[in-house]
Design a protein around this motif. Structure first.
Motif, PDB file in Angstrom:
ATOM      1  N   GLY A 180      23.207  22.033  -7.980  1.00 38.42           N
ATOM      2  CA  GLY A 180      24.605  22.442  -8.008  1.00 38.42           C
ATOM      3  C   GLY A 180      25.433  21.403  -7.292  1.00 38.42           C
ATOM      4  O   GLY A 180      25.131  20.205  -7.350  1.00 38.42           O
ATOM      5  N   TYR A 181      26.474  21.834  -6.604  1.00 37.16           N
ATOM      6  CA  TYR A 181      27.274  20.899  -5.815  1.00 37.16           C
ATOM      7  C   TYR A 181      27.741  21.502  -4.498  1.00 37.16           C
ATOM      8  O   TYR A 181      28.077  20.812  -3.552  1.00 37.16           O
ATOM      9  CB  TYR A 181      28.501  20.436  -6.616  1.00 37.16           C
ATOM     10  N   MET A 182      27.740  22.835  -4.405  1.00 34.70           N
ATOM     11  CA  MET A 182      28.531  23.452  -3.335  1.00 34.70           C
ATOM     12  C   MET A 182      27.977  23.269  -1.919  1.00 34.70           C
ATOM     13  O   MET A 182      28.704  23.496  -0.968  1.00 34.70           O
ATOM     14  CB  MET A 182      28.734  24.932  -3.620  1.00 34.70           C
ATOM     15  N   ASP A 186      31.591  33.705 -10.949  1.00 32.01           N
ATOM     16  CA  ASP A 186      32.890  33.840 -11.636  1.00 32.01           C
ATOM     17  C   ASP A 186      32.849  33.462 -13.106  1.00 32.01           C
ATOM     18  O   ASP A 186      33.744  32.772 -13.605  1.00 32.01           O
ATOM     19  CB  ASP A 186      33.954  32.948 -10.958  1.00 32.01           C
ATOM     20  N   ASN A 187      31.835  33.888 -13.817  1.00 35.36           N
ATOM     21  CA  ASN A 187      31.789  33.539 -15.233  1.00 35.36           C
ATOM     22  C   ASN A 187      32.641  34.525 -16.046  1.00 35.36           C
ATOM     23  O   ASN A 187      32.996  35.598 -15.562  1.00 35.36           O
ATOM     24  CB  ASN A 187      30.338  33.505 -15.716  1.00 35.36           C
ATOM     25  N   VAL A 188      32.941  34.125 -17.251  1.00 28.96           N
ATOM     26  CA  VAL A 188      33.904  34.879 -18.070  1.00 28.96           C
ATOM     27  C   VAL A 188      33.439  34.951 -19.515  1.00 28.96           C
ATOM     28  O   VAL A 188      32.632  34.133 -19.957  1.00 28.96           O
ATOM     29  CB  VAL A 188      35.287  34.175 -18.041  1.00 28.96           C
ATOM     30  N   TRP A 204      28.478  16.948 -13.665  1.00 37.34           N
ATOM     31  CA  TRP A 204      28.619  16.135 -12.447  1.00 37.34           C
ATOM     32  C   TRP A 204      28.049  14.747 -12.765  1.00 37.34           C
ATOM     33  O   TRP A 204      28.653  14.018 -13.529  1.00 37.34           O
ATOM     34  CB  TRP A 204      27.922  16.822 -11.263  1.00 37.34           C
ATOM     35  N   THR A 205      26.869  14.413 -12.162  1.00 39.79           N
ATOM     36  CA  THR A 205      26.338  13.086 -12.516  1.00 39.79           C
ATOM     37  C   THR A 205      25.226  13.192 -13.557  1.00 39.79           C
ATOM     38  O   THR A 205      24.651  12.191 -13.953  1.00 39.79           O
ATOM     39  CB  THR A 205      25.843  12.313 -11.265  1.00 39.79           C
ATOM     40  N   GLY A 206      24.899  14.419 -13.959  1.00 43.19           N
ATOM     41  CA  GLY A 206      23.904  14.572 -15.022  1.00 43.19           C
ATOM     42  C   GLY A 206      22.464  14.663 -14.536  1.00 43.19           C
ATOM     43  O   GLY A 206      21.527  14.364 -15.281  1.00 43.19           O
TER      44      GLY A 206
HETATM   45  P1  FAD Z   1      24.508  18.409 -16.843  1.00 43.84           P
HETATM   46  O1  FAD Z   1      23.546  17.273 -16.947  1.00 43.84           O
HETATM   47  O2  FAD Z   1      25.886  18.265 -17.393  1.00 43.84           O
HETATM   48  O3  FAD Z   1      23.787  19.680 -17.559  1.00 43.84           O
HETATM   49  C1  FAD Z   1      24.363  20.952 -17.554  1.00 43.84           C
HETATM   50  C2  FAD Z   1      23.295  21.948 -18.026  1.00 43.84           C
HETATM   51  O4  FAD Z   1      23.814  23.278 -17.857  1.00 43.84           O
HETATM   52  C3  FAD Z   1      22.912  21.797 -19.485  1.00 43.84           C
HETATM   53  O5  FAD Z   1      21.543  21.528 -19.562  1.00 43.84           O
HETATM   54  C4  FAD Z   1      23.219  23.151 -20.129  1.00 43.84           C
HETATM   55  O6  FAD Z   1      22.140  23.585 -20.920  1.00 43.84           O
HETATM   56  C5  FAD Z   1      23.396  24.092 -18.937  1.00 43.84           C
HETATM   57  N1  FAD Z   1      24.453  25.084 -19.136  1.00 43.84           N
HETATM   58  C6  FAD Z   1      25.738  24.829 -19.477  1.00 43.84           C
HETATM   59  N2  FAD Z   1      26.436  25.963 -19.548  1.00 43.84           N
HETATM   60  C7  FAD Z   1      25.573  26.973 -19.258  1.00 43.84           C
HETATM   61  C8  FAD Z   1      25.706  28.387 -19.181  1.00 43.84           C
HETATM   62  N3  FAD Z   1      26.873  29.004 -19.413  1.00 43.84           N
HETATM   63  N4  FAD Z   1      24.605  29.129 -18.873  1.00 43.84           N
HETATM   64  C9  FAD Z   1      23.424  28.506 -18.632  1.00 43.84           C
HETATM   65  N5  FAD Z   1      23.246  27.174 -18.676  1.00 43.84           N
HETATM   66  C10 FAD Z   1      24.309  26.417 -18.987  1.00 43.84           C
HETATM   67  N6  FAD Z   1      27.415  24.940  -8.925  1.00 43.84           N
HETATM   68  C11 FAD Z   1      27.807  25.170  -7.651  1.00 43.84           C
HETATM   69  O7  FAD Z   1      27.336  24.496  -6.745  1.00 43.84           O
HETATM   70  N7  FAD Z   1      28.717  26.155  -7.358  1.00 43.84           N
HETATM   71  C12 FAD Z   1      29.271  26.942  -8.324  1.00 43.84           C
HETATM   72  O8  FAD Z   1      30.105  27.806  -8.037  1.00 43.84           O
HETATM   73  C13 FAD Z   1      28.852  26.753  -9.682  1.00 43.84           C
HETATM   74  N8  FAD Z   1      29.332  27.550 -10.679  1.00 43.84           N
HETATM   75  C14 FAD Z   1      28.839  27.383 -11.959  1.00 43.84           C
HETATM   76  C15 FAD Z   1      29.255  28.251 -12.972  1.00 43.84           C
HETATM   77  C16 FAD Z   1      28.725  28.135 -14.275  1.00 43.84           C
HETATM   78  C17 FAD Z   1      29.167  29.104 -15.346  1.00 43.84           C
HETATM   79  C18 FAD Z   1      27.763  27.118 -14.568  1.00 43.84           C
HETATM   80  C19 FAD Z   1      27.145  26.990 -15.967  1.00 43.84           C
HETATM   81  C20 FAD Z   1      27.358  26.241 -13.563  1.00 43.84           C
HETATM   82  C21 FAD Z   1      27.902  26.357 -12.261  1.00 43.84           C
HETATM   83  N9  FAD Z   1      27.490  25.493 -11.229  1.00 43.84           N
HETATM   84  C22 FAD Z   1      27.914  25.706  -9.940  1.00 43.84           C
HETATM   85  C23 FAD Z   1      26.582  24.335 -11.511  1.00 43.84           C
HETATM   86  C24 FAD Z   1      27.356  23.000 -11.649  1.00 43.84           C
HETATM   87  O9  FAD Z   1      28.628  23.212 -12.225  1.00 43.84           O
HETATM   88  C25 FAD Z   1      26.595  21.998 -12.541  1.00 43.84           C
HETATM   89  O10 FAD Z   1      26.203  22.636 -13.739  1.00 43.84           O
HETATM   90  C26 FAD Z   1      25.354  21.463 -11.900  1.00 43.84           C
HETATM   91  O11 FAD Z   1      25.681  20.832 -10.698  1.00 43.84           O
HETATM   92  C27 FAD Z   1      24.636  20.479 -12.822  1.00 43.84           C
HETATM   93  O12 FAD Z   1      25.445  19.362 -13.076  1.00 43.84           O
HETATM   94  P2  FAD Z   1      24.830  18.146 -13.943  1.00 43.84           P
HETATM   95  O13 FAD Z   1      25.857  17.085 -14.132  1.00 43.84           O
HETATM   96  O14 FAD Z   1      23.529  17.737 -13.335  1.00 43.84           O
HETATM   97  O15 FAD Z   1      24.563  18.939 -15.340  1.00 43.84           O
END
Ligand code: FAD
Ligand code: SF4
Ligand code: SF4
Length: 399
Positions: free
Chosen positions: A277-279, A199-201, A94-96
């Motif tokens: 998260g975002y939801m 919903d992971n796979v 998303w925005t990190g």
């Molecule tokens: P970023 O700065 O891009 O960092 C992502 C971080 O996630 C990294 O530090 C990495 O280590 C970690 N990561 C990546 N993949 C995995 C993994 N498989 N297992 C554990 N850690 C991992 N948010 C919702 O609100 N609703 C959802 O339904 C939802 N489903 C998701 C499903 C999955 C499989 C994952 C991994 C995340 C999900 N999220 C969900 C969280 C969302 O997609 C973002 O990861 C979150 O908002 C963080 O975004 P960001 O830009 O700040 O992360």
């Protein structure tokens, strides 16, 4: 907790890659069994012993208040908000915000290492958990690896490294096992930054999903199931592709989600200190849940790098959830053009903000409750947490 009182874990033997795990087909490959902490698997594994409320009390000093709708759904918390980085990290999911918090914690010396997950050189979606010790290593872990990831497989390295202050980034099943062995890690302070997860796979399941759903599976760099009821795919060339949920081939995709994730009720990562998260936020904002003082301390570090707004809630999810339960069970797939139209209508009148969060939780918990009831009836009573039973109890479920 905890009934875990042995310190003999170092004598235990990690399981070999590919061998059958104690949770059998329900294993989410969290990584615990790849280490000598497998010694504690009976108590620690989210699919063998469900103990969210006990671990909530251990972590947050209390379990969630089931009479408060926000806690019932989103877990123990002090505060929720919508947020986004003023300068987003390019290529983050998303925005990190997650990567930024981790980098700040390392730079300011709060922690000596960060458990996060990069990808292998050969495959952008193949997870490779690491203990990052530099901001560059954290940045290289940005963006979701949308597959089961053995994040806890690095736990032995923590004890061996002598590290005393650690941040772990992870999803619910990983964090439940982590919390159960937390006291055995020899740490002075553990910080947990969680993301929601659903919903992971497996890697093979992901391939099937991409090939069935995207126009160009090989160029997808990330995707997300979004609040506008579409899957948004980002491609290598920067283009975006949007596919309505209602057009997904549910009959083909029904079996792709891992059995662990069809049996999971910790969507919101109840045991993390801070969840990003975002939801629960309006698109394109992120959603932050501060669960305890440790989470608050973590968020404070990036307050000057983000803008925030209060959470909002709009719409009525319940009729859509009830219809969705039936459609899913009947495995109805709408033709794409009808689905597109429905996507537009729902986007205009559909649930927004926290109500979208509740929509997604209701729909997934109902589906997962039915899955456990049909496939593991002997586990139903103990495996489904009380909060999930109450949530599912609001709907009429098919037999
Ligand atoms: P970023 O700065 O891009 O960092 C992502 C971080 O996630 C990294 O530090 C990495 O280590 C970690 N990561 C990546 N993949 C995995 C993994 N498989 N297992 C554990 N850690 C991992 N948010 C919702 O609100 N609703 C959802 O339904 C939802 N489903 C998701 C499903 C999955 C499989 C994952 C991994 C995340 C999900 N999220 C969900 C969280 C969302 O997609 C973002 O990861 C979150 O908002 C963080 O975004 P960001 O830009 O700040 O992360
Ligand atoms: Fe072991 Fe984790 Fe699988 Fe449970 S989910 S069996 S703890 S690897
Ligand atoms: Fe783990 Fe649940 Fe995510 Fe599956 S959906 S990876 S079981 S947190």
């Amino acid at each position: 907790m905890t009934s875990i009182d042995s310190s003999k874990h170092k004598k235990a033997k990690a399981l070999k890659p590919g061998s059958r795990r104690p949770a059998k087909e329900l294993c989410s490959e969290c990584g615990l069994c790849d280490t000598y902490y497998i010694h504690y698997v009976k108590e620690a594994c989210a699919f063998i012993t469900q103990q969210i409320d006990t671990l909530e009390t251990q972590t947050h000093t209390r379990s969630r208040n089931l009479e408060d709708e926000n806690e019932l759904y989103f877990g123990v918390h002090q505060e929720m908000m919508a947020a986004r980085k003023l300068q987003p990290i390019e290529g983050a999911q998303w925005t990190g915000i997650v990567s930024t918090i981790a980098i700040e914690m390392l730079n300011r010396g709060l922690v000596e290492g960060v458990v996060c997950v990069q990808n292998t050189k050969e495959d952008r979606f193949q997870p490779m958990p690491i203990i990052a010790r530099t901001p560059e290593e954290i940045l290289a872990a940005k963006v979701n690896k949308p597959t089961l990831s053995p994040n806890l497989s690095v736990l032995e390295q923590i004890e061996q490294s002598g590290m005393k202050r650690l941040l772990v980034i992870g999803v619910g099943c990983q964090i439940q096992a982590l919390r159960a062995v937390e006291k055995k890690l020899g740490l002075e302070k553990l910080y947990v930054l969680g993301t929601p997860c659903v919903d992971n796979v497996t890697r093979a399941g992901l391939q099937k999903f991409l090939e069935t759903t995207s126009r160009s599976p090989e160029t997808v760099v990330s995707y997300e199931f979004m609040q506008d009821f579409r899957v948004h795919f980002k491609h290598e060339d920067g283009s975006e592709e949007k596919v309505p949920f209602f057009g997904l081939k549910t009959n083909v995709l029904k079996d792709i989600f891992a059995p662990s994730c069809m049996s999971c009720f910790d969507y919101v990562n109840s045991l993390a200190d801070l969840v990003v998260g975002y939801m629960g936020a309006p698109y394109p904002w992120q959603w932050i849940v501060v669960r305890n003082d440790t989470g608050k301390e973590m968020l404070e570090l990036v307050k000057d790098q983000i803008e925030t707004q209060p959470v909002m809630s709009q719409g009525n999810r319940k009729p859509a959830v009830q219809q969705g339960i039936k459609a899913y069970d009947d495995a109805v797939t709408l033709p794409m053009w009808v689905a597109q139209l429905m996507g537009v209508v729902i986007d205009k009148i559909g649930p927004k903000g926290l109500e979208y969060g509740r929509f997604s939780i209701d729909s997934h918990f109902a589906r997962n409750y039915l899955y456990v009831k049909r496939n593991h009836p002997e586990k139903l009573e103990a495996h489904v947490p009380e909060f999930a039973k109450r949530i599912v109890g609001q709907y009429k479920l098919p037999e």
